[in-house]
Design an enzyme around this catalytic site. Structure first.
Site: not given
Ligand code: NAP
Length: 517
Positions: A256, A295
């Site tokens: 990620e 994020c």
């Protein structure tokens, strides 16, 4: 001052390397020190593989789920002290810290419930039995079974609790022992959480270990049954996934990484309408929560040309009203960035944007910081850029500025132009589409889908029920293609399957059908 240690081979252990000072990013004072490095990586892996793995695999999904429920309760019971370490060492406001801590407990609890639903099994079927060839005798079936390796997690600085919990929930439910490596700069919350989880004595010996400092010696010893889940920058993600040991042994790696998440305003969204208000709420929240160090934060807002002036006026009013300063002060809504390096990187990204784009609001360092000594703290003022030229649009797509920063990008209002701009992000974790016109909204949502892990759709019917796009949910996938790392986490059972082996069995029908017990 607390000295943070690793937890390996059933004990808290000081490293042999230097003590690393951890700072309060609002005051720049040292708040803790981490004892890193020099651990016996082979012993750590053996402890997980030989003790934790077999003990977890002996349990059913329901039993593993019970363990997750107890981990969730432990974190929830100690919520306040974890919030405290997060405020001091992470620079997060209490609200931002709750997002991390409650998110951790909530995700573990969601997977506890999934474990209960999966029940007394240790394996899962993938599809039905299929007959092979023309006769009715030869059959095939796919099953998911526990792998025999260890799951290593490498986490980013921004979610020390949730970043661990979302990975651990799925891996432990799959029967994989876990080794967590938190980001060093904000390790205090992760270290305290480890102490609490160990003291709760919930997990079998070897099912959980935590390593402070470098993780490379561990990665170099990983083998064919092991798995790595990484969250952080694209650069480090690329380094990790290219390690020869991981490539040689085909170690599963989930990454990620950076993400230029977008919010798209449809041409039909009228000022003052419900979708308009939701978009303003989402953008102002996503760019400022956790000082924009999420994020899933919204980095780009695509606004039809005709609406740009009104939209910016309202967004800037909201952003300017946000109070920036020391998160220990209850009034403060945006704290500092987590580290000096983060601040340097964010300021550099903003300087590049200032060179080519219009600044709707935001300074490098706000003048009236609350409860901050002169010149102290790693701050960046919440900033909105407007990219009106090709150069500015290009710069907005170069790097993710991982701070309280977003860029409004005017576009024609056509679905094709919106889709083309979203795609320029190169792969995102989340994008939200705001439109009352269902045909327009779902057309854009489907066209961008190959580029986005999760698409949020908002219209006036969403009022009162829609969640901010930055909220990652255990039932839905978290991850994204391309620049976002190409990974997938969570998504209910999908996240568990990542830690299981899927094998095709072929043989006489009677035998194949008996495999699942
Ligand atoms: P980072 O520097 O890539 O660090 C991430 C983690 O990797 C940390 O635990 C770090 O440990 C570790 N690490 C550093 N070098 C390593 C190496 N050579 N081998 C193995 N591990 C290594 O990222 P960060 O500064 O923590 O996070 C900021 C970036 O992460 C942002 O750019 C943001 O876009 C991205 N991010 C993405 C997500 C997501 O879910 N997609 C979430 C959060 C952040 P140390 O701390 O000990 O150096």
């Amino acid at each position: 001052m607390p000295t943070l240690t690793s937890y390996v081979c059933g004990a808290f252990a000081h490293g042999k390397g230097e003590l690393v000072p951890l700072l309060n990013p609002a005051t720049e004072e040292v708040c803790a020190q981490a004892s890193c490095g020099g651990l016996d990586a082979a012993a750590v892996l053996d402890h997980a593989r030989l003790r934790g793995g077999p003990a977890l695999r002996a349990l059913t999904f329901a039993q593993r789920g019970e363990l997750l429920g107890k981990l969730a309760a432990t974190i929830a019971d100690h919520r306040d002290e974890l919030i405290e370490t997060s405020v001091v060492n992470g620079g997060t406001t209490r609200g931002g810290a709750k997002f991390d801590i409650d998110g951790a407990a909530g995700t573990l609890q969601a997977y506890a419930e999934l474990g209960k639903k999966l029940g007394e099994a240790r394996e899962l079927a993938d599809g039905e039995t299929v007959m092979i060839g023309r006769g009715a005798k030869l059959a095939g079936r796919h099953l998911y079974l526990s792998r025999e390796g260890v799951a290593v997690f490498i986490n980013a600085f921004n979610f020390p609790a949730w970043g661990f919990a979302e990975k651990a929930a799925t891996a432990l439910l799959a029967g994989a022992p876990v080794i967590n490596k938190p980001a060093t700069a904000t390790a205090w919350t992760a270290a305290r959480m480890a102490e609490l989880l160990v003291a709760a004595n919930v997990l079998p010996d070897g099912a959980f270990q935590q390593v402070l400092g470098t993780v490379t010696p561990l990665l170099e010893r990983l083998g064919p049954q092991d798995m790595v889940a990484f969250t952080g920058s694209s650069g480090t993600g690329t380094t990790v996934r290219s390690l020869p040991a991981l490539l040689r042994h085909g170690v599963r790696v989930n990454v990620e990484a950076d993400s230029l998440n977008a919010a798209v305003m449809g041409p039909d969204v009228a000022p003052g309408s419900s979708a308009w208000q939701t978009l303003l709420r989402d953008v102002s929240r996503e760019m400022t929560e956790k000082s924009g160090q999420k994020c899933t934060a919204t980095r780009r807002v695509l606004v039809p040309q005709a609406r740009v002036a009104e939209f910016l006026e309202e967004l800037v009013d909201r952003v300017r009203a946000v109070k920036v300063g020391n998160p220990a002060s209850r009034d403060v809504e945006v704290g500092p960035l987590a580290t000096r390096q983060q601040m340097v990187d964010v300021h550099a990204g903003c300087a590049r944007m200032r060179g080519v784009a219009e600044v709707a609001c935001g300074e490098e360092r706000p003048a009236n910081l609350i409860d901050i000594a002169a010149g102290k703290g790693f701050f960046c003022g919440p900033t909105v850029f407007v990219a009106r030229s090709d150069k500015a649009v290009e710069e907005a797509h170069r790097d993710e500025i991982f701070g309280p920063v977003t860029t409004a990008i005017p576009y024609s209002g056509s679905a094709d132009d919106a889709v083309a701009l979203v795609r320029r992000g190169g792969g995102m974790l989340v994008t939200s589409v705001y439109s009352e016109d269902r045909e327009w909204g779902s057309g854009v949502a489907k066209a961008i889908a190959p580029w986005v892990g999760r698409v949020c759709m908002v219209d006036s019917k969403s009022e009162g029920i829609t969640l901010p796009p930055g909220m990652v949910l255990p039932d839905l996938l978290h991850g994204g293609p391309g620049r976002a790392g190409g990974g997938e986490e969570l998504g209910g059972l999908r996240g568990v399957q990542h830690y299981l082996a899927r094998t095709a069995f072929e043989g006489p029908r009677a035998i194949v059908e008996r495999l699942l017990g």
